[in-house]
Write a protein that holds these residues in place. Structure first.
Motif, PDB file in Angstrom:
ATOM      1  N   ALA A   1     -14.521   6.305  -3.222  1.00 39.96           N
ATOM      2  CA  ALA A   1     -14.400   5.559  -4.473  1.00 39.96           C
ATOM      3  C   ALA A   1     -12.994   5.668  -5.057  1.00 39.96           C
ATOM      4  CB  ALA A   1     -15.423   6.053  -5.479  1.00 39.96           C
ATOM      5  N   LYS A   2     -12.317   6.756  -4.739  1.00 38.71           N
ATOM      6  CA  LYS A   2     -10.965   6.987  -5.257  1.00 38.71           C
ATOM      7  C   LYS A   2      -9.895   6.751  -4.206  1.00 38.71           C
ATOM      8  CE  LYS A   2     -12.405  10.425  -8.688  1.00 38.71           C
ATOM      9  NZ  LYS A   2     -12.233  11.827  -9.168  1.00 38.71           N
ATOM     10  N   ASN A   3     -10.298   6.339  -3.007  1.00 42.18           N
ATOM     11  CA  ASN A   3      -9.341   6.137  -1.895  1.00 42.18           C
ATOM     12  C   ASN A   3      -8.471   7.377  -1.698  1.00 42.18           C
ATOM     13  OD1 ASN A   3     -10.270   3.517  -1.448  1.00 42.18           O
ATOM     14  ND2 ASN A   3      -8.776   2.623  -2.852  1.00 42.18           N
ATOM     15  N   THR A   4      -9.091   8.530  -1.733  1.00 41.73           N
ATOM     16  CA  THR A   4      -8.356   9.793  -1.711  1.00 41.73           C
ATOM     17  C   THR A   4      -8.908  10.711  -0.629  1.00 41.73           C
ATOM     18  OG1 THR A   4      -7.841   9.619  -4.066  1.00 41.73           O
ATOM     19  CG2 THR A   4      -7.688  11.802  -3.067  1.00 41.73           C
ATOM     20  N   VAL A   5      -7.995  11.381   0.046  1.00 41.43           N
ATOM     21  CA  VAL A   5      -8.353  12.397   1.026  1.00 41.43           C
ATOM     22  C   VAL A   5      -7.823  13.732   0.534  1.00 41.43           C
ATOM     23  CG1 VAL A   5      -6.295  11.977   2.452  1.00 41.43           C
ATOM     24  CG2 VAL A   5      -8.346  13.011   3.478  1.00 41.43           C
ATOM     25  N   TYR A   6      -8.571  14.792   0.819  1.00 40.56           N
ATOM     26  CA  TYR A   6      -8.212  16.134   0.373  1.00 40.56           C
ATOM     27  C   TYR A   6      -8.098  17.062   1.583  1.00 40.56           C
ATOM     28  CZ  TYR A   6     -10.057  14.175  -3.966  1.00 40.56           C
ATOM     29  OH  TYR A   6     -10.313  13.366  -5.048  1.00 40.56           O
TER      30      TYR A   6
ATOM     31  N   VAL B   1       0.848  -1.185   0.000  1.00 41.85           N
ATOM     32  CA  VAL B   1       0.000   0.000   0.000  1.00 41.85           C
ATOM     33  C   VAL B   1       0.888   1.241   0.000  1.00 41.85           C
ATOM     34  CG1 VAL B   1      -1.682   1.364   1.281  1.00 41.85           C
ATOM     35  CG2 VAL B   1      -1.894  -1.134   1.205  1.00 41.85           C
ATOM     36  N   GLN B   2       0.524   2.206  -0.815  1.00 45.58           N
ATOM     37  CA  GLN B   2       1.256   3.472  -0.858  1.00 45.58           C
ATOM     38  C   GLN B   2       0.276   4.633  -0.782  1.00 45.58           C
ATOM     39  OE1 GLN B   2       3.616   3.406  -4.477  1.00 45.58           O
ATOM     40  NE2 GLN B   2       5.374   2.593  -3.372  1.00 45.58           N
ATOM     41  N   LEU B   3       0.734   5.702  -0.145  1.00 47.77           N
ATOM     42  CA  LEU B   3      -0.008   6.951  -0.130  1.00 47.77           C
ATOM     43  C   LEU B   3       0.810   7.991  -0.870  1.00 47.77           C
ATOM     44  CD1 LEU B   3      -1.321   7.212   3.554  1.00 47.77           C
ATOM     45  CD2 LEU B   3      -2.453   6.235   1.562  1.00 47.77           C
ATOM     46  N   GLN B   4       0.192   8.627  -1.836  1.00 49.70           N
ATOM     47  CA  GLN B   4       0.885   9.636  -2.638  1.00 49.70           C
ATOM     48  C   GLN B   4       0.211  10.980  -2.438  1.00 49.70           C
ATOM     49  OE1 GLN B   4       3.741   9.237  -4.707  1.00 49.70           O
ATOM     50  NE2 GLN B   4       3.578  11.478  -4.550  1.00 49.70           N
TER      51      GLN B   4
ATOM     52  N   SER C   1      -3.976  16.754  -2.044  1.00 48.85           N
ATOM     53  CA  SER C   1      -4.624  15.470  -2.294  1.00 48.85           C
ATOM     54  C   SER C   1      -3.707  14.356  -1.826  1.00 48.85           C
ATOM     55  CB  SER C   1      -4.894  15.277  -3.791  1.00 48.85           C
ATOM     56  OG  SER C   1      -5.734  16.280  -4.296  1.00 48.85           O
ATOM     57  N   CYS C   2      -4.298  13.254  -1.434  1.00 47.90           N
ATOM     58  CA  CYS C   2      -3.513  12.089  -1.024  1.00 47.90           C
ATOM     59  C   CYS C   2      -4.282  10.840  -1.444  1.00 47.90           C
ATOM     60  CB  CYS C   2      -3.275  12.098   0.476  1.00 47.90           C
ATOM     61  SG  CYS C   2      -2.419  10.638   1.080  1.00 47.90           S
ATOM     62  N   ALA C   3      -3.697  10.102  -2.365  1.00 44.14           N
ATOM     63  CA  ALA C   3      -4.358   8.918  -2.900  1.00 44.14           C
ATOM     64  C   ALA C   3      -3.685   7.652  -2.402  1.00 44.14           C
ATOM     65  CB  ALA C   3      -4.324   8.953  -4.425  1.00 44.14           C
ATOM     66  N   ALA C   4      -4.483   6.721  -1.936  1.00 43.58           N
ATOM     67  CA  ALA C   4      -3.972   5.424  -1.490  1.00 43.58           C
ATOM     68  C   ALA C   4      -4.110   4.423  -2.622  1.00 43.58           C
ATOM     69  CB  ALA C   4      -4.743   4.954  -0.274  1.00 43.58           C
ATOM     70  N   SER C   5      -3.086   3.594  -2.789  1.00 44.00           N
ATOM     71  CA  SER C   5      -3.107   2.582  -3.836  1.00 44.00           C
ATOM     72  C   SER C   5      -2.517   1.286  -3.318  1.00 44.00           C
ATOM     73  CB  SER C   5      -2.338   3.073  -5.067  1.00 44.00           C
ATOM     74  OG  SER C   5      -0.983   3.312  -4.735  1.00 44.00           O
ATOM     75  N   GLY C   6      -2.839   0.211  -4.013  1.00 43.12           N
ATOM     76  CA  GLY C   6      -2.341  -1.082  -3.603  1.00 43.12           C
ATOM     77  C   GLY C   6      -3.487  -1.985  -3.206  1.00 43.12           C
ATOM     78  N   PRO C   7      -3.178  -3.087  -2.535  1.00 45.72           N
ATOM     79  CA  PRO C   7      -4.248  -3.979  -2.079  1.00 45.72           C
ATOM     80  C   PRO C   7      -4.980  -3.355  -0.897  1.00 45.72           C
ATOM     81  CG  PRO C   7      -2.123  -4.777  -1.337  1.00 45.72           C
ATOM     82  CD  PRO C   7      -1.846  -3.591  -2.215  1.00 45.72           C
ATOM     83  N   ILE C   8      -6.207  -2.908  -1.128  1.00 45.92           N
ATOM     84  CA  ILE C   8      -6.994  -2.232  -0.090  1.00 45.92           C
ATOM     85  C   ILE C   8      -8.361  -2.873  -0.004  1.00 45.92           C
ATOM     86  CG2 ILE C   8      -8.075  -0.068   0.606  1.00 45.92           C
ATOM     87  CD1 ILE C   8      -5.780   1.391  -0.855  1.00 45.92           C
ATOM     88  N   TYR C   9      -8.680  -3.356   1.194  1.00 43.79           N
ATOM     89  CA  TYR C   9     -10.028  -3.877   1.437  1.00 43.79           C
ATOM     90  C   TYR C   9     -10.927  -2.764   1.958  1.00 43.79           C
ATOM     91  CZ  TYR C   9     -13.835  -6.485   3.565  1.00 43.79           C
ATOM     92  OH  TYR C   9     -15.091  -6.948   3.909  1.00 43.79           O
ATOM     93  N   SER C  10     -10.395  -1.992   2.893  1.00 45.23           N
ATOM     94  CA  SER C  10     -11.158  -0.871   3.427  1.00 45.23           C
ATOM     95  C   SER C  10     -10.209   0.148   4.040  1.00 45.23           C
ATOM     96  CB  SER C  10     -12.168  -1.335   4.479  1.00 45.23           C
ATOM     97  OG  SER C  10     -11.507  -1.872   5.607  1.00 45.23           O
ATOM     98  N   ILE C  11     -10.683   1.394   4.098  1.00 48.46           N
ATOM     99  CA  ILE C  11      -9.924   2.473   4.723  1.00 48.46           C
ATOM    100  C   ILE C  11     -10.763   3.056   5.834  1.00 48.46           C
ATOM    101  CG2 ILE C  11      -8.756   4.677   4.422  1.00 48.46           C
ATOM    102  CD1 ILE C  11      -8.318   4.001   1.504  1.00 48.46           C
TER     103      ILE C  11
END
Length: 120
Positions: free
Chosen positions: A73-78, A1-4, A20-30
């Motif tokens: 839906a985008k696994n993103t926080v602003y 998992v990475q946060l960019q 913005s900060c987007a999470a990527s990788g194997p994610i079941y839930s945040i």
């Protein structure tokens, strides 16, 4: 998992930025997602926090100037930052409490940070 994290930069006093900060990788839930900042020579401090359900908490210094939001839906926080002042100069970090799989425990991941410089 990475946060960019992205969106930092140079802004004049009174200006605005949106991080913005987007999470990527194997994610079941945040679960919760947060923004922290670290100013030069100071400890890292919480800026704002948002739960999976959208409840928010802010540090007093944001004084209604900052707004945290998320797009699940985008696994993103602003982080929308308005009325920036010189004291807001810092590296901003995001983090997220993520469950990689159904049977996995929750782990907190951190992004690398994005620099916000407020200067005239």
């Amino acid at each position: 998992v990475q946060l960019q994290a992205s969106g930092g930069g140079l802004v004049q006093p009174g200006g605005s930025l949106r991080l913005s900060c987007a999470a990527s990788g194997p994610i079941y839930s945040i679960n919760a997602m947060s923004w922290y900042r670290q100013a030069p020579g100071k400890q890292r401090e919480l800026v704002a926090y948002i739960t999976s359900g959208g409840a928010t908490t802010y540090a007093d210094f944001t004084k209604g100037r900052f707004t945290i939001s998320r797009d699940n839906a985008k696994n993103t926080v602003y982080l929308q930052m308005n009325s920036l002042n010189l004291e807001d100069t810092a590296v901003f970090y995001c983090n997220a409490a993520i469950r990689r799989g159904f049977a996995d425990s929750v782990t907190v991941y951190w992004g690398r940070g994005t620099l916000v410089t407020v200067s005239s």
